[in-house]
Design a protein around this motif. Sequence first.
Motif, PDB file in Angstrom:
ATOM      1  N   CYS A  28      91.101  70.144  58.662  1.00 21.45           N
ATOM      2  CA  CYS A  28      91.572  71.435  59.209  1.00 21.45           C
ATOM      3  C   CYS A  28      91.189  71.563  60.675  1.00 21.45           C
ATOM      4  O   CYS A  28      91.991  72.006  61.497  1.00 21.45           O
ATOM      5  CB  CYS A  28      90.978  72.594  58.424  1.00 21.45           C
ATOM      6  SG  CYS A  28      91.650  72.792  56.785  1.00 21.45           S
ATOM      7  N   ARG A  31      93.392  69.165  62.713  1.00 21.23           N
ATOM      8  CA  ARG A  31      94.808  69.533  62.764  1.00 21.23           C
ATOM      9  C   ARG A  31      95.063  70.866  63.461  1.00 21.23           C
ATOM     10  O   ARG A  31      96.003  71.007  64.223  1.00 21.23           O
ATOM     11  CB  ARG A  31      95.376  69.579  61.356  1.00 21.23           C
ATOM     12  CG  ARG A  31      96.852  69.845  61.330  1.00 21.23           C
ATOM     13  CD  ARG A  31      97.426  69.625  59.944  1.00 21.23           C
ATOM     14  NE  ARG A  31      98.841  69.726  59.993  1.00 21.23           N
ATOM     15  CZ  ARG A  31      99.675  68.735  60.207  1.00 21.23           C
ATOM     16  NH1 ARG A  31      99.201  67.524  60.379  1.00 21.23           N
ATOM     17  NH2 ARG A  31     100.966  68.923  60.245  1.00 21.23           N
ATOM     18  N   TYR A  32      94.223  71.866  63.200  1.00 25.67           N
ATOM     19  CA  TYR A  32      94.502  73.215  63.685  1.00 25.67           C
ATOM     20  C   TYR A  32      93.502  73.737  64.706  1.00 25.67           C
ATOM     21  O   TYR A  32      93.714  74.798  65.280  1.00 25.67           O
ATOM     22  CB  TYR A  32      94.531  74.189  62.503  1.00 25.67           C
ATOM     23  CG  TYR A  32      95.527  73.803  61.447  1.00 25.67           C
ATOM     24  CD1 TYR A  32      96.887  74.009  61.635  1.00 25.67           C
ATOM     25  CD2 TYR A  32      95.107  73.228  60.251  1.00 25.67           C
ATOM     26  CE1 TYR A  32      97.804  73.650  60.664  1.00 25.67           C
ATOM     27  CE2 TYR A  32      96.010  72.872  59.272  1.00 25.67           C
ATOM     28  CZ  TYR A  32      97.361  73.077  59.488  1.00 25.67           C
ATOM     29  OH  TYR A  32      98.261  72.730  58.542  1.00 25.67           O
ATOM     30  N   ASP A  91     102.072  63.739  54.831  1.00 27.31           N
ATOM     31  CA  ASP A  91     102.171  64.589  56.011  1.00 27.31           C
ATOM     32  C   ASP A  91     102.840  63.835  57.159  1.00 27.31           C
ATOM     33  O   ASP A  91     102.649  62.624  57.325  1.00 27.31           O
ATOM     34  CB  ASP A  91     100.767  65.035  56.430  1.00 27.31           C
ATOM     35  CG  ASP A  91     100.803  66.013  57.580  1.00 27.31           C
ATOM     36  OD1 ASP A  91     101.200  67.162  57.349  1.00 27.31           O
ATOM     37  OD2 ASP A  91     100.443  65.606  58.701  1.00 27.31           O
ATOM     38  N   LEU A  95     100.839  67.587  65.070  1.00 29.16           N
ATOM     39  CA  LEU A  95      99.840  68.613  65.366  1.00 29.16           C
ATOM     40  C   LEU A  95     100.596  69.801  65.930  1.00 29.16           C
ATOM     41  O   LEU A  95     101.234  69.689  66.950  1.00 29.16           O
ATOM     42  CB  LEU A  95      98.837  68.135  66.415  1.00 29.16           C
ATOM     43  CG  LEU A  95      97.669  67.301  65.938  1.00 29.16           C
ATOM     44  CD1 LEU A  95      96.784  66.941  67.103  1.00 29.16           C
ATOM     45  CD2 LEU A  95      96.869  68.011  64.881  1.00 29.16           C
ATOM     46  N   ARG A 165      90.380  66.146  67.883  1.00 25.67           N
ATOM     47  CA  ARG A 165      91.772  66.496  68.243  1.00 25.67           C
ATOM     48  C   ARG A 165      92.262  65.747  69.469  1.00 25.67           C
ATOM     49  O   ARG A 165      93.397  65.284  69.505  1.00 25.67           O
ATOM     50  CB  ARG A 165      91.904  67.992  68.494  1.00 25.67           C
ATOM     51  CG  ARG A 165      92.240  68.770  67.287  1.00 25.67           C
ATOM     52  CD  ARG A 165      92.332  70.253  67.625  1.00 25.67           C
ATOM     53  NE  ARG A 165      93.591  70.618  68.249  1.00 25.67           N
ATOM     54  CZ  ARG A 165      94.650  71.037  67.592  1.00 25.67           C
ATOM     55  NH1 ARG A 165      94.620  71.131  66.300  1.00 25.67           N
ATOM     56  NH2 ARG A 165      95.739  71.370  68.241  1.00 25.67           N
ATOM     57  N   ILE A 174      97.353  60.953  64.000  1.00 30.42           N
ATOM     58  CA  ILE A 174      97.148  61.945  62.927  1.00 30.42           C
ATOM     59  C   ILE A 174      97.523  61.352  61.578  1.00 30.42           C
ATOM     60  O   ILE A 174      96.834  61.587  60.580  1.00 30.42           O
ATOM     61  CB  ILE A 174      97.968  63.224  63.209  1.00 30.42           C
ATOM     62  CG1 ILE A 174      97.288  64.035  64.294  1.00 30.42           C
ATOM     63  CG2 ILE A 174      98.142  64.070  61.973  1.00 30.42           C
ATOM     64  CD1 ILE A 174      95.988  64.695  63.859  1.00 30.42           C
ATOM     65  N   ASN A 178      94.999  61.195  58.573  1.00 23.39           N
ATOM     66  CA  ASN A 178      95.325  61.800  57.280  1.00 23.39           C
ATOM     67  C   ASN A 178      95.238  60.791  56.147  1.00 23.39           C
ATOM     68  O   ASN A 178      94.756  61.114  55.056  1.00 23.39           O
ATOM     69  CB  ASN A 178      96.721  62.430  57.307  1.00 23.39           C
ATOM     70  CG  ASN A 178      96.757  63.730  58.070  1.00 23.39           C
ATOM     71  OD1 ASN A 178      95.721  64.301  58.384  1.00 23.39           O
ATOM     72  ND2 ASN A 178      97.947  64.180  58.392  1.00 23.39           N
TER      73      ASN A 178
END
Length: 195
Positions: A28, A31-32, A91, A95, A165, A174, A178
């Motif tokens: 999390c 990604r965010y 996924d 991003l 990130r 990513i 993942n």
Amino acid sequence: MSIVLSMAAFALACSITPGPVNIISLGCGARYGFRAALPHVTGATLGFILLLLLIGLGLHEVLRQWPLLTQLIRIAGVMFLLYLAYRLVSDDGQLSTAPGQKVPSAMGGALMQWLNPKAWLACLAGMGAFVADGDVLMVWVFSLLYLVICWLSLASWAWAGASLRGYLERTAGIRWFNRGMATLLAGSAVYLLLE
């Protein structure tokens, strides 16, 4: 070593070590971003503390009398971990911080703890080790101590993910990240099945 220090050491060891919720917190954050991961961190912490309190206040007796219920919880947890691993593998690796982007929720974090076999084992072991006599005050002391340590531990995983990130700006990065997280989740699920 005092009982409170022993409780703190136990809570830290269980909260900071890799497990499904830690891996999701890391993902999390990656990604965010850190701030967006905090609802998941908070929900997972509160979900765990509710489980810990219920076990300390007597749920463990229900599980002892109904071992099939324990097995069902374990199987549901493993299936949930495998589902999360599948979602990570499939996924697209984008991003996105767009306004419509679905970020992890507090409720999702709480639910994840209730389906997390590691959380159940930590609650049962912790309450068995520190509050086996059923002292309600000690149940609350342990739970409040665990609340702080668990939140800080999960937040540190989210912060570590957010720190990654910059290295994962490419979609391919990513996707590989993942897949690595999915492998760890699937490995956790297999380990829990064999345990």
